[in-house]
Design a protein around this motif. Structure first.
Motif, PDB file in Angstrom:
ATOM      1  N   ILE A 179      -8.879  58.781 -21.725  1.00 28.45           N
ATOM      2  CA  ILE A 179      -9.346  58.712 -20.334  1.00 28.45           C
ATOM      3  C   ILE A 179      -8.146  58.617 -19.398  1.00 28.45           C
ATOM      4  O   ILE A 179      -8.088  59.291 -18.362  1.00 28.45           O
ATOM      5  CB  ILE A 179     -10.276  57.487 -20.131  1.00 28.45           C
ATOM      6  N   GLY A 180      -7.166  57.797 -19.784  1.00 28.36           N
ATOM      7  CA  GLY A 180      -5.933  57.693 -18.996  1.00 28.36           C
ATOM      8  C   GLY A 180      -5.225  59.036 -18.899  1.00 28.36           C
ATOM      9  O   GLY A 180      -4.725  59.420 -17.839  1.00 28.36           O
ATOM     10  N   LEU A 181      -5.233  59.765 -20.013  1.00 30.66           N
ATOM     11  CA  LEU A 181      -4.596  61.088 -20.057  1.00 30.66           C
ATOM     12  C   LEU A 181      -5.292  62.052 -19.090  1.00 30.66           C
ATOM     13  O   LEU A 181      -4.640  62.763 -18.325  1.00 30.66           O
ATOM     14  CB  LEU A 181      -4.670  61.633 -21.493  1.00 30.66           C
ATOM     15  N   ILE A 182      -6.628  62.039 -19.099  1.00 34.86           N
ATOM     16  CA  ILE A 182      -7.385  62.940 -18.218  1.00 34.86           C
ATOM     17  C   ILE A 182      -7.188  62.538 -16.753  1.00 34.86           C
ATOM     18  O   ILE A 182      -6.901  63.367 -15.890  1.00 34.86           O
ATOM     19  CB  ILE A 182      -8.897  62.906 -18.571  1.00 34.86           C
ATOM     20  N   MET A 183      -7.310  61.223 -16.479  1.00 36.11           N
ATOM     21  CA  MET A 183      -7.181  60.758 -15.092  1.00 36.11           C
ATOM     22  C   MET A 183      -5.797  61.060 -14.517  1.00 36.11           C
ATOM     23  O   MET A 183      -5.665  61.451 -13.357  1.00 36.11           O
ATOM     24  CB  MET A 183      -7.468  59.253 -15.004  1.00 36.11           C
ATOM     25  N   GLY A 184      -4.772  60.889 -15.335  1.00 39.61           N
ATOM     26  CA  GLY A 184      -3.406  61.167 -14.895  1.00 39.61           C
ATOM     27  C   GLY A 184      -3.203  62.632 -14.546  1.00 39.61           C
ATOM     28  O   GLY A 184      -2.558  62.966 -13.549  1.00 39.61           O
ATOM     29  N   ARG A 185      -3.796  63.530 -15.355  1.00 37.95           N
ATOM     30  CA  ARG A 185      -3.663  64.975 -15.081  1.00 37.95           C
ATOM     31  C   ARG A 185      -4.457  65.337 -13.831  1.00 37.95           C
ATOM     32  O   ARG A 185      -4.051  66.175 -13.054  1.00 37.95           O
ATOM     33  CB  ARG A 185      -4.163  65.831 -16.250  1.00 37.95           C
ATOM     34  N   TYR A 186      -5.632  64.673 -13.670  1.00 39.90           N
ATOM     35  CA  TYR A 186      -6.442  64.906 -12.467  1.00 39.90           C
ATOM     36  C   TYR A 186      -5.643  64.566 -11.203  1.00 39.90           C
ATOM     37  O   TYR A 186      -5.684  65.280 -10.212  1.00 39.90           O
ATOM     38  CB  TYR A 186      -7.718  64.069 -12.537  1.00 39.90           C
ATOM     39  N   LYS A 187      -4.898  63.467 -11.281  1.00 41.66           N
ATOM     40  CA  LYS A 187      -4.104  63.041 -10.112  1.00 41.66           C
ATOM     41  C   LYS A 187      -3.013  64.053  -9.769  1.00 41.66           C
ATOM     42  O   LYS A 187      -2.564  64.116  -8.635  1.00 41.66           O
ATOM     43  CB  LYS A 187      -3.463  61.676 -10.381  1.00 41.66           C
ATOM     44  N   ILE A 188      -2.561  64.821 -10.767  1.00 37.38           N
ATOM     45  CA  ILE A 188      -1.533  65.834 -10.510  1.00 37.38           C
ATOM     46  C   ILE A 188      -2.151  67.102  -9.926  1.00 37.38           C
ATOM     47  O   ILE A 188      -1.650  67.651  -8.947  1.00 37.38           O
ATOM     48  CB  ILE A 188      -0.768  66.185 -11.807  1.00 37.38           C
ATOM     49  N   ILE A 189      -3.268  67.559 -10.533  1.00 32.36           N
ATOM     50  CA  ILE A 189      -3.791  68.870 -10.099  1.00 32.36           C
ATOM     51  C   ILE A 189      -4.683  68.774  -8.860  1.00 32.36           C
ATOM     52  O   ILE A 189      -4.799  69.735  -8.116  1.00 32.36           O
ATOM     53  CB  ILE A 189      -4.544  69.611 -11.232  1.00 32.36           C
ATOM     54  N   SER A 190      -5.263  67.617  -8.632  1.00 26.77           N
ATOM     55  CA  SER A 190      -6.159  67.480  -7.484  1.00 26.77           C
ATOM     56  C   SER A 190      -5.455  67.761  -6.145  1.00 26.77           C
ATOM     57  O   SER A 190      -5.984  68.492  -5.310  1.00 26.77           O
ATOM     58  CB  SER A 190      -6.802  66.096  -7.523  1.00 26.77           C
ATOM     59  N   PRO A 191      -4.244  67.222  -5.919  1.00 22.30           N
ATOM     60  CA  PRO A 191      -3.542  67.550  -4.665  1.00 22.30           C
ATOM     61  C   PRO A 191      -3.173  69.026  -4.545  1.00 22.30           C
ATOM     62  O   PRO A 191      -2.937  69.511  -3.449  1.00 22.30           O
ATOM     63  CB  PRO A 191      -2.262  66.698  -4.737  1.00 22.30           C
ATOM     64  N   LEU A 192      -3.134  69.751  -5.680  1.00 23.22           N
ATOM     65  CA  LEU A 192      -2.854  71.190  -5.643  1.00 23.22           C
ATOM     66  C   LEU A 192      -4.110  71.977  -5.269  1.00 23.22           C
ATOM     67  O   LEU A 192      -4.071  73.198  -5.125  1.00 23.22           O
ATOM     68  CB  LEU A 192      -2.362  71.678  -7.013  1.00 23.22           C
ATOM     69  N   GLY A 193      -5.238  71.282  -5.165  1.00 19.87           N
ATOM     70  CA  GLY A 193      -6.502  71.961  -4.883  1.00 19.87           C
ATOM     71  C   GLY A 193      -7.112  72.603  -6.119  1.00 19.87           C
ATOM     72  O   GLY A 193      -7.997  73.448  -6.021  1.00 19.87           O
ATOM     73  N   SER A 194      -6.655  72.210  -7.301  1.00 13.58           N
ATOM     74  CA  SER A 194      -7.120  72.830  -8.539  1.00 13.58           C
ATOM     75  C   SER A 194      -8.277  72.038  -9.142  1.00 13.58           C
ATOM     76  O   SER A 194      -8.435  70.853  -8.875  1.00 13.58           O
ATOM     77  CB  SER A 194      -5.974  72.895  -9.549  1.00 13.58           C
TER      78      SER A 194
END
Lengths: 110, 154
Positions: A59-74
């Motif tokens: 879950i930490g792995l998914i949430m961390g990646r979400y925090k990276i791609i979300s600001p990119l609009g992805s």
């Protein structure tokens, strides 16, 4: 871990494998992030088809990646979780961050 | 309560041992005829508890983690995980979902206790700052969300 980027659709498909825990997730994290920064995809698919175990480190792995791609609009897709992984995703409320999809088995085996 | 079988081990607090702790538990459970869900849930629970000791109790400094597994009557499994790490100042705060002491870049979800309480029938924690933390948990085996799994043994 298999990493495949389709430049036509701008989809980065990462097929995780093995067991995801506090130990293994640190290695997976850097490999995924390298691919995200290399391709800047419009969609990231994290595919759990070949993942045999996952605890809250996943879950930490998914949430961390979400925090990276979300600001990119992805967008983030969580694909093919087992029933066990599905229970943990549900407990964590991950459906609020990502689409959870089950692709057909045949499609993935080809 | 009568103890039908017991397995204890102590190991250094290094993250490689998280997978080994899960393997010990899987091997111990077989004698109690668990469901697939029992195995998956309990493997997750011990992984969370051992990871808490390694990553938070010792914060990657040296130390030892002890586990004790017991088989009790009526297919009940008891799990105890203990460390002599930094302990928890405020257990109520630590138990809150999404709370974590780890730095942001390590991506801890803060869901360990939520998973342990959800997947176990009972959960107890004792902790003393500077002295360590002990969690004890029980669950009666036979849990399944899939009604077909039980009948597939025939």
């Amino acid at each position: 871990m298999q990493i495949h980027y389709n430049p036509e659709t701008s989809v980065l498909h990462i097929r995780l494998d093995g067991e995801i825990d506090h130990h293994s997730s640190s290695f997976m994290r850097s490999e995924i992030d390298d691919a995200i920064y290399a391709y800047m995809p419009e969609m990231l698919v994290l595919d759990f088809q070949d993942v045999s175990f996952m605890d809250s480190s996943g879950i930490g792995l998914i949430m961390g990646r979400y925090k990276i791609i979300s600001p990119l609009g992805s967008d983030l897709i969580i694909a093919n979780p087992s029933p066990h992984i599905g229970r943990i995703l549900k407990l964590a409320g991950m459906e609020r961050l990502a689409k959870i999809q089950n692709f057909s088995q045949k499609e993935n085996q080809s | 309560m009568k103890i039908l079988n017991e397995f204890k081990c102590t190991f250094p607090a290094v993250s490689e041992n998280e997978a080994i702790a899960r393997a010990c538990l899987s091997a111990f459970l077989i004698q109690a005829d668990p469901t697939i869900q029992d195995i998956a849930d309990l493997r997750t629970v011990i992984s969370e508890a051992v990871t808490n000791s390694i990553a938070h109790g010792y914060r990657n400094s040296e130390g030892e983690v002890s586990i004790c597994l017991r088989l009790l009557p009526e297919k009940t499994v008891y799990i105890r995980v203990a460390d002599k790490g930094c302990g928890i100042e405020d257990i109520e705060k630590a138990m809150q979902p999404l709370y974590t002491t780890a730095p942001e870049q390590e991506d801890h979800a803060g869901l360990g206790f939520a998973i342990m309480t959800e997947f176990m029938d009972t959960f107890h924690i004792r902790s003393s700052p500077e002295h360590g933390t002990v969690v004890t948990m029980r669950r009666k085996l036979g849990r399944t969300d899939n009604p077909q799994e039980e009948s597939s043994d025939e």
